[in-house]
Write a protein that holds these residues in place. Structure first.
Motif, short mmCIF file in Angstrom:
data_model
loop_
_atom_site.label_atom_id
_atom_site.label_comp_id
_atom_site.label_asym_id
_atom_site.label_seq_id
_atom_site.Cartn_x
_atom_site.Cartn_y
_atom_site.Cartn_z
N GLN A 136 49.53 45.27 54.03
CA GLN A 136 49.23 44.98 52.63
C GLN A 136 49.86 43.66 52.19
O GLN A 136 49.25 42.88 51.46
N VAL A 137 51.09 43.42 52.62
CA VAL A 137 51.76 42.14 52.29
C VAL A 137 51.02 40.99 52.96
O VAL A 137 50.78 39.93 52.34
N ARG A 138 50.65 41.19 54.23
CA ARG A 138 49.91 40.14 54.95
C ARG A 138 48.60 39.83 54.25
O ARG A 138 48.23 38.68 54.05
N LEU A 139 47.89 40.89 53.83
CA LEU A 139 46.60 40.71 53.16
C LEU A 139 46.76 40.00 51.82
O LEU A 139 45.94 39.15 51.45
N VAL A 181 44.85 36.52 51.12
CA VAL A 181 43.87 36.43 50.03
C VAL A 181 44.23 35.29 49.08
O VAL A 181 43.36 34.54 48.61
N GLU A 182 45.51 35.14 48.80
CA GLU A 182 45.94 34.04 47.93
C GLU A 182 45.58 32.69 48.55
O GLU A 182 45.14 31.76 47.86
N SER A 183 45.78 32.55 49.85
CA SER A 183 45.43 31.31 50.54
C SER A 183 43.93 31.05 50.49
O SER A 183 43.48 29.93 50.23
N LEU A 184 43.15 32.12 50.73
CA LEU A 184 41.69 31.97 50.68
C LEU A 184 41.23 31.60 49.27
O LEU A 184 40.33 30.76 49.10
N LEU A 185 41.83 32.22 48.27
CA LEU A 185 41.46 31.93 46.88
C LEU A 185 41.78 30.48 46.52
O LEU A 185 40.97 29.79 45.89
N LEU A 186 42.95 30.01 46.95
CA LEU A 186 43.34 28.63 46.68
C LEU A 186 42.36 27.66 47.34
O LEU A 186 41.91 26.69 46.72
N SER A 187 42.00 27.92 48.59
CA SER A 187 41.05 27.05 49.29
C SER A 187 39.66 27.13 48.68
O SER A 187 38.96 26.11 48.56
N ALA A 188 39.23 28.34 48.28
CA ALA A 188 37.90 28.50 47.71
C ALA A 188 37.77 27.75 46.39
O ALA A 188 36.73 27.14 46.11
N ILE A 189 38.82 27.77 45.58
CA ILE A 189 38.79 27.02 44.32
C ILE A 189 38.64 25.52 44.59
O ILE A 189 37.84 24.83 43.96
N GLY A 190 39.43 25.04 45.56
CA GLY A 190 39.30 23.62 45.92
C GLY A 190 37.93 23.30 46.48
O GLY A 190 37.33 22.27 46.15
N ALA A 250 55.56 36.58 55.90
CA ALA A 250 55.92 37.48 54.81
C ALA A 250 55.90 38.93 55.26
O ALA A 250 56.76 39.74 54.86
N ALA A 251 54.92 39.30 56.11
CA ALA A 251 54.80 40.68 56.55
C ALA A 251 55.94 41.10 57.47
O ALA A 251 56.29 42.29 57.54
N ARG A 252 56.54 40.11 58.17
CA ARG A 252 57.63 40.47 59.12
C ARG A 252 58.94 40.77 58.40
O ARG A 252 59.86 41.29 59.01
N MET A 253 59.05 40.42 57.11
CA MET A 253 60.31 40.64 56.40
C MET A 253 60.53 42.14 56.13
O MET A 253 59.62 42.83 55.68
#
Length: 403
Positions: A323-326, A330-339, A391-394
């Motif tokens: 869930q953390v990984r996702l 998703v945030e990275s994909l959203l940032l790229s999609a906006i650009g 982030a998921a490994r923490m």
């Protein structure tokens, strides 16, 4: 007795200081997000606009070729066996006109020792590189050329010293429009300007030319009557066959001294050059997208470091690694999609503005916009994968303690 500590006490942050520090961090994070999205937007916009402008130019070229036709051949003098410039026979035009598949044929002949001036006061060396051509009256019909001003040479007018100027020649001589008093000096004789020819894509040499009647050129300017360009309009289904025979027809005695070309091939070669330029600009756009991807990756890595407490709290409340990984992916994909969406929009706007200035139809291939968005999603996936996995490994303890 308790020992007193020496030295200044450590500064304590009040509630207002904490708010200011938090607000500054939030502004810095927003700025990084905006710059990362902007980097991707610039790259995608560059790629979309280059593809769109090139496609619009190609559509305009196809439209012009459809109007001008690709069934015209031009015969010009080649080289003799001694390396000198050959001469086309005076009988070239009537010989070509006898061919069955020929719809129309016309010709021009250059007067090499004759120049054009606005008036007699212009120094002899200031010719503006304008050539003088003797021409047959059916030239516009064969070339499918149009008049920008005035009218073409007519049978009555060629009995007198009249001239039609090419588009660029008229501009160099200072003629924006013509009147009954418009005159130029051809050789040593005044000619009345009766028309200005619109740009002729299939015969660009005529744009910088002064065109006079064939009979006037022979009678008053010493023209020898030999054509230098023979323009032949052929049935579309017979272009290849006539092309192989045209040299022998123009000059049966020496067909190897005739050079035959199809003007539309030059326009197609120009389109191929534009395609090479398009590929170069797409490559530059891809570099810009790569730079944007690095910015996204950097933003997401820093985001993971700044949001350790949030990650630890979520893990402590039961969030799984997946869930953390996702979340971060998703945030990275959203940032790229906006650009990417902004880049596609800016690219379409740039294409539309440029096409409007050139009076082209606007053409943006669907594959370009779809490919641009696909590229941004791929960039978002690749750029966000490592930060999401980090982030998921923490563990909750590591995240909350910052270790």
């Amino acid at each position: 007795m308790t020992a007193r500590r020496n030295g200044p006490r450590p500064a304590r942050l009040g509630p207002g200081d904490v708010v200011r520090v938090g607000a500054a961090g939030l502004r810095a994070r927003r700025l990084r997000v905006v710059l990362s999205a902007l980097g991707i937007a610039i790259g995608i916009a560059a790629m979309i606009s280059v593809v769109g402008i090139s496609s619009s130019s190609r559509a305009d070229l196809d439209h012009r070729l459809a109007e001008l036709g690709t069934n015209m051949l031009t015969a010009t003098p080649g080289k003799t066996e001694y390396g000198t410039t050959a001469t086309l026979p005076e009988t070239a035009v009537p010989m070509v006109a006898r061919m069955d598949a020929v719809e129309s044929v016309s010709a021009v002949g250059v007067l090499p020792e004759t120049s054009v001036y606005r008036n007699e006061l212009v120094p002899a060396e200031e010719t503006n590189s304008i050539g003088v051509y003797a021409t047959l009256l059916n030239l516009p019909d064969t070339l499918r050329a149009t008049m920008a001003a005035g009218h073409w040479l007519t049978e009555p007018s060629v009995q007198f010293p009249t001239v039609v100027l090419g588009a660029e020649a008229a501009q160099n001589l200072g003629f924006d429009e013509i009147t009954g008093q418009s005159q130029v000096v051809v050789g040593r004789q005044r000619f009345t300007v009766v028309g200005i020819l619109a740009p002729a894509p299939l015969a660009p040499e005529l744009d910088l030319a002064a065109l006079i009647g064939w009979s006037v050129a022979v009678r008053d300017l010493g023209f020898n009557g030999h054509p230098t360009s023979v323009y032949t309009r052929i049935r579309s289904d017979a272009v290849a066959a006539v092309r192989t025979l045209l040299g022998r027809t123009v000059n049966p005695a020496a067909p190897y001294e005739v050079r035959v070309s199809r003007p539309s091939d030059a326009l197609a070669a120009q389109a191929a050059t534009d395609q090479t330029f398009q590929n170069l600009m797409i490559g530059l756009g891809a570099v810009a997208v790569l730079v944007g991807a690095i910015g996204v990756a950097n933003t997401m890595v820093i985001s993971v470091l700044e949001r350790r407490t949030e990650i630890g709290l979520r893990r402590a409340l039961g969030a799984t690694r997946g869930q953390v990984r996702l979340q971060f992916l998703v945030e990275s994909l959203l940032l790229s999609a906006i650009g990417g969406a902004g880049g596609v929009l800016f690219g379409i706007i740039a294409t539309s503005v440029y096409a409007a200035t050139r009076q082209w139809m606007v053409v943006v291939p669907p594959w370009a916009t779809a490919g641009g968005m696909a590229a941004t999603l791929a960039v978002g996936t690749v750029a966000g994968l490592y930060p999401a996995m980090r982030a998921a490994r923490m563990t909750p303890t590591q995240a909350l303690t910052g270790s």
